[in-house]
Structure formats: C-alpha cells, structure tokens
Write a protein that holds these residues in place. Structure first.
Motif, short mmCIF file in Angstrom:
data_model
loop_
_atom_site.label_atom_id
_atom_site.label_comp_id
_atom_site.label_asym_id
_atom_site.label_seq_id
_atom_site.Cartn_x
_atom_site.Cartn_y
_atom_site.Cartn_z
N ARG A 23 24.50 47.85 -24.62
CA ARG A 23 23.81 46.67 -25.14
C ARG A 23 22.91 47.03 -26.33
O ARG A 23 23.14 46.59 -27.44
CB ARG A 23 22.96 46.02 -24.04
CG ARG A 23 23.76 45.52 -22.84
CD ARG A 23 24.82 44.51 -23.25
NE ARG A 23 25.32 43.74 -22.12
CZ ARG A 23 26.35 44.09 -21.38
NH1 ARG A 23 26.99 45.21 -21.65
NH2 ARG A 23 26.74 43.33 -20.38
N TYR A 29 23.16 43.99 -28.99
CA TYR A 29 24.02 43.28 -28.05
C TYR A 29 23.34 43.01 -26.72
O TYR A 29 23.99 42.64 -25.75
CB TYR A 29 25.31 44.07 -27.86
CG TYR A 29 25.94 44.47 -29.17
CD1 TYR A 29 26.31 43.48 -30.08
CD2 TYR A 29 26.10 45.80 -29.53
CE1 TYR A 29 26.84 43.82 -31.32
CE2 TYR A 29 26.63 46.14 -30.77
CZ TYR A 29 27.00 45.16 -31.66
OH TYR A 29 27.51 45.49 -32.87
N THR A 54 21.05 40.65 -26.41
CA THR A 54 20.64 39.26 -26.39
C THR A 54 21.42 38.47 -25.34
O THR A 54 22.62 38.70 -25.13
CB THR A 54 20.84 38.60 -27.77
OG1 THR A 54 20.51 37.21 -27.68
CG2 THR A 54 22.28 38.74 -28.26
N ALA A 55 20.73 37.54 -24.70
CA ALA A 55 21.38 36.65 -23.73
C ALA A 55 21.64 35.28 -24.33
O ALA A 55 22.13 34.38 -23.64
CB ALA A 55 20.51 36.52 -22.47
N SER A 106 30.13 35.79 -29.65
CA SER A 106 28.73 36.05 -29.37
C SER A 106 28.49 37.55 -29.19
O SER A 106 29.36 38.29 -28.73
CB SER A 106 28.28 35.30 -28.11
OG SER A 106 28.78 35.93 -26.95
N ARG A 107 27.29 37.99 -29.53
CA ARG A 107 26.95 39.40 -29.37
C ARG A 107 26.85 39.77 -27.89
O ARG A 107 27.06 40.92 -27.52
CB ARG A 107 25.66 39.71 -30.12
CG ARG A 107 25.77 39.46 -31.60
CD ARG A 107 24.88 40.37 -32.42
NE ARG A 107 23.49 40.23 -32.10
CZ ARG A 107 22.66 39.40 -32.71
NH1 ARG A 107 23.12 38.60 -33.67
NH2 ARG A 107 21.39 39.35 -32.40
N GLN A 108 26.53 38.80 -27.07
CA GLN A 108 26.50 39.04 -25.63
C GLN A 108 27.88 39.43 -25.12
O GLN A 108 28.02 40.38 -24.34
CB GLN A 108 26.01 37.78 -24.92
CG GLN A 108 25.84 37.91 -23.42
CD GLN A 108 25.46 36.60 -22.77
OE1 GLN A 108 25.90 35.53 -23.19
NE2 GLN A 108 24.60 36.67 -21.76
N ARG A 120 29.59 43.21 -23.57
CA ARG A 120 30.48 43.43 -22.42
C ARG A 120 31.69 44.26 -22.82
O ARG A 120 32.16 45.11 -22.05
CB ARG A 120 30.93 42.07 -21.87
CG ARG A 120 29.82 41.27 -21.20
CD ARG A 120 30.29 39.86 -20.85
NE ARG A 120 31.50 39.87 -20.04
CZ ARG A 120 32.18 38.77 -19.73
NH1 ARG A 120 31.77 37.58 -20.18
NH2 ARG A 120 33.27 38.84 -18.99
#
Length: 452
Positions: free
Chosen positions: A44, A48, A50-51, A95-97, A101
């Motif tokens: 993360r 990465y 961020t939520a 998304s960066r979220q 993953r």
C-alpha cells in the motif's frame, strides 16, 4: 549445492514489492528475500493506502503492469478479479485502492518454494549496519536480520513544515473531510496532484465551504488524453545540452507531433523512455536551473490527472467551490478559531489577506532532510553510510542504486530504490519507472554476486 542468496528489503510498499518480485523472478538458483514492513498491509504505502475510491491512478491501466516484459499483466488481473469496468479498455484509470490489492497479490505465488523463499516481517527497521559478510537490518523490537544485500525501499518522505494541530492538517494523516467547521474556508498550500486528492476527499466528504489552493505559479496538472507517443530516436535527443536548448527542442517535437495529429502529450510521452538518461546527462548546475525554472512546468505536463478527475476539479472551479491562485504566503497569524493569512499574488508588489480555518500542506514530494524522523535514514546519516545528494533532493546513489557514503564511496551491500533515489534518476515515482529500476537492480545483484 548452491548457496542461498539472502536479500533484505526495507519497506513493503510498491517499490519494495516490485523489487522482491523481480529478484524472485530473475534468480535461477536459491534465493531468500525478506521484506520488512512496519504496517500490517503490504503493497500500500502512501500512494495506494487510500480508501477513497475517487482517488484514481494517474497512469492508465495499460502502463501499470508490474513487469515491463508482460505489459498486460495488470489488465489480466483486473479482468480475472472482475474489477474492470464494463465497456472499459486499457486506457482506463482504476482506483489506487484496487491497485494496492494488485501489488499485494504479486507476492502470493512466492510464499512457498523449493529454491525461492519470501519472508514477510512486520516490524520497523531502525538501523542498517555493514558486517564482513554483508549487512544487518536492526529492528525496533531488538531483533536483527543478517543478509548479503540490504535494499532501502521506504518510499516518499512526507515531511511537514508544521505538525498537524487545530490549524494545520496533513493530507496523508488527515485525508478525509475532517475540516471543522464544515463550511469554513480551507487553504491548501500546493496545486499539484496531492491537492487534487485532498479536494476530492473534502468535497466527497460533504465539505461545503470555500477551498483555496495556492502555489508559486498556480499551475494545475493537465489531464490525460488517449494519444500515441511520438516516435523519437535516441540519436535525435540533445543529451547533455543546456536547459534552454532542451526546451526549444521539446517545443519543436511538440509542433511536429501536432502536425501529425497528436499534441504535446505525444511529445512528452515520446521522450519518456529517455527521461532518466536525459537527466543524468545534465551537469549539476544545469539540473539546478531545471529545478528552479522548468520543474513546475514539466511536472504538470508529465504527471497528469485521469480524465474523470480533471472533470471533477474543473466543475469545482467553475462552481466556485475551488479557487486556484498563484502567489506566495507571507505570514500566518493564529486567531480565535481561524488564522489570518497574508499572501502576495504572483506579479504583484502588494499583499492581500484571507482567513482560513484549516491550512493543508499539499506540496507533494519533499526532499529528504538531514533531520528526517525516519530512524533507518537517520542511522545511515549518523554513521556516515549515506549522504544527501548535491541537489538536496534524496539519498546520493549510483546509477546501479548503490548508496554513496559520507566519503563519496558507493556501497557494495546497501542499495536503494524508488523515490529515495530521485536525485539520480529524477523520474522514479511512477510504477513504469520503478519497475524498470527494480528489474535493473535485480539483474545487477545477480551478475555482481556469484550466488548460484
């Protein structure tokens, strides 16, 4: 029998994970990679972690594979996990979220193996010490991990001029809409991509007050568009020239790209494969002139917003919820529940004032200071094992990513990747550049040391 190569990576964000993957892929014999990360989540980091689903990648999916020799790897992963939006193609910006993953998933195939071993240690590395057989990483809990090679991959330094309090907020530790009161005026220092993220967090979180973002030039990142990179031959690039000559050449390439149906993005993307070499061909004085006069211009054209994000920011500006200003802060005087901020607009000799209930420092990536609070960096400085580069931007490192010590000698056992090496590589904050750097370091380690 072949002996096992022991390599420790300090930092389990994107840079650390990418290096671990390239090491495990590149060695044909026994190798053990130990990844040290103080946070529970792997892969993360700041980028990465961020939520917020509104925080999108700034690079299209087609260019975000962890492996340059397998450019569709990320896109296949999105499809296999049903994360590709219906009707989207590889130009999309996820998304960066979700990308976090993906980075985390890269390690699953390496956890168990006969000749390749990956060990993940949750803990904080506070020091690195050289020993005759390599180096030792010392952890905060008192334990140590010995290895033949130790690589720093701790990512960006999020240095704040002011500690977060009732007035100042950090975009990293306080990224959601926590401004109080919710209709108060928010002042953001910086107009780059960090500001863009924070504005999205504020507005999606229900903030109803005005937001002002100010920077010295007031430049906003430009949006991405689906263009084809302009083909540029290496022999046509003016390596080692002065900044003014380079800019004239780039403008010429842009005009040529436009005549052939592209735009300035085509020219900027066309020189991307040569950007690091261009930077390294400049003298130190030329690099300083670039940082002083051309860096802001380059950053907004090179590091762009996803089209959806550009539309969101443009609407926020047109509706009056966000104002972008060029100027310089002169003083901040704390008041009762707010601060009186004095600033000088760019091009003016007189000052103006505004009130703000919160001030958010979104100045982006900061240079690594000697006074950094990162314990492992402090230990390296204190023991003369590392030094700041001549530009004051990052750790001093060779083109092979070896740390340069206080006496100017490159290490044979301690290396660094990612933003920590920005002064040497310049373009080293995006995944396409970091993956190439990690692949190069993995090959260097394999060839330099006869592990197998």
């Amino acid at each position: 029998m072949s002996r096992t190569a022991d390599i420790v990576i300090v930092g389990g964000g994107a840079s650390g994970v990418l290096l671990a993957c390239h090491l495990l892929r590149s060695f044909s014999g026994n190798i053990k990679v130990t990844l040290i990360e103080k946070n529970p989540a792997i892969g993360r980091g700041i980028a990465y972690g961020t939520a917020n689903p509104a925080h999108l990648l700034n690079v299209r999916a087609a260019n975000m594979s962890a492996f340059a020799d397998d450019p569709d790897h990320f896109w296949r992963w999105l499809q296999a996990n049903n994360l590709a939006t219906a009707g989207s193609d590889q130009f999309c910006f996820v998304s960066r979220q979700v990308y976090g993953r993906y980075i985390e998933s890269l390690l699953r195939g390496f956890s168990i193996g006969n000749d390749r071993e990956l060990q993940i240690v949750q803990g904080e590395c506070i020091a690195i010490a050289p020993v005759p057989s390599g180096a030792v990483a010392k952890l905060a809990d008192g334990s140590s991990i010995a290895a033949e090679i130790v690589v720093l991959a701790t990512g960006n330094e999020t240095c704040q001029t002011h500690a977060p309090d009732n007035l100042y907020a950090s975009p990293w530790k306080d990224p959601a809409a926590t401004a109080s009161p919710r209709d108060g005026h928010i002042l953001i220092l910086g107009t780059g991509l960090t500001m863009v993220d924070y504005v999205q967090s504020l507005l999606h979180g229900g903030h109803g007050g005005p937001i002002t973002a100010i920077s010295r030039r007031g430049l906003l990142p430009r949006p991405h568009r689906p263009v084809v990179p302009f083909p540029i031959e290496r022999a046509d690039i003016p390596f080692g020239r002065e900044i003014t000559e380079l800019l004239r050449w780039l403008r010429k390439m842009t005009r040529t790209a436009e005549r052939r149906g592209g735009d300035w993005r085509s020219a900027v993307d066309g020189i991307r494969p040569f950007t690091q070499e261009l930077w390294q061909s400049l003298s130190i004085p030329a690099r300083k002139r670039f940082l002083r006069h051309a860096r802001a211009w380059w950053d907004v054209h090179r590091h762009r917003m996803a089209p959806e994000v550009d539309e969101f920011i443009a609407e926020a500006i047109s509706s009056g919820r966000l104002k972008i200003m060029a100027g310089k802060i002169q003083s901040v005087v704390h008041g009762n529940g707010a601060a009186l901020v004095t600033f000088r607009p760019r091009g003016c000799s007189t000052t103006e004032t505004m009130e703000a209930v919160r001030i958010v420092e979104c100045t982006g990536i900061n240079p690594i200071p000697h006074s950094t609070s990162n314990p492992v960096l402090r230990s390296l400085f204190d023991n003369g094992l590392a030094k700041i580069d001549p530009l004051g931007m990052s750790l001093d490192a060779t083109n092979e990513c070896a740390l340069v010590d206080a006496s100017g000698q490159p290490s044979t056992r301690i290396f660094a990747v990612g933003p920590l090496t920005r002064a040497t590589f310049w373009e080293i904050v995006a995944v396409p550049d970091i993956r190439n750097q990690c692949r190069g370091l993995a090959e260097h380690i394999r060839s330099q040391f006869s592990f197998v």
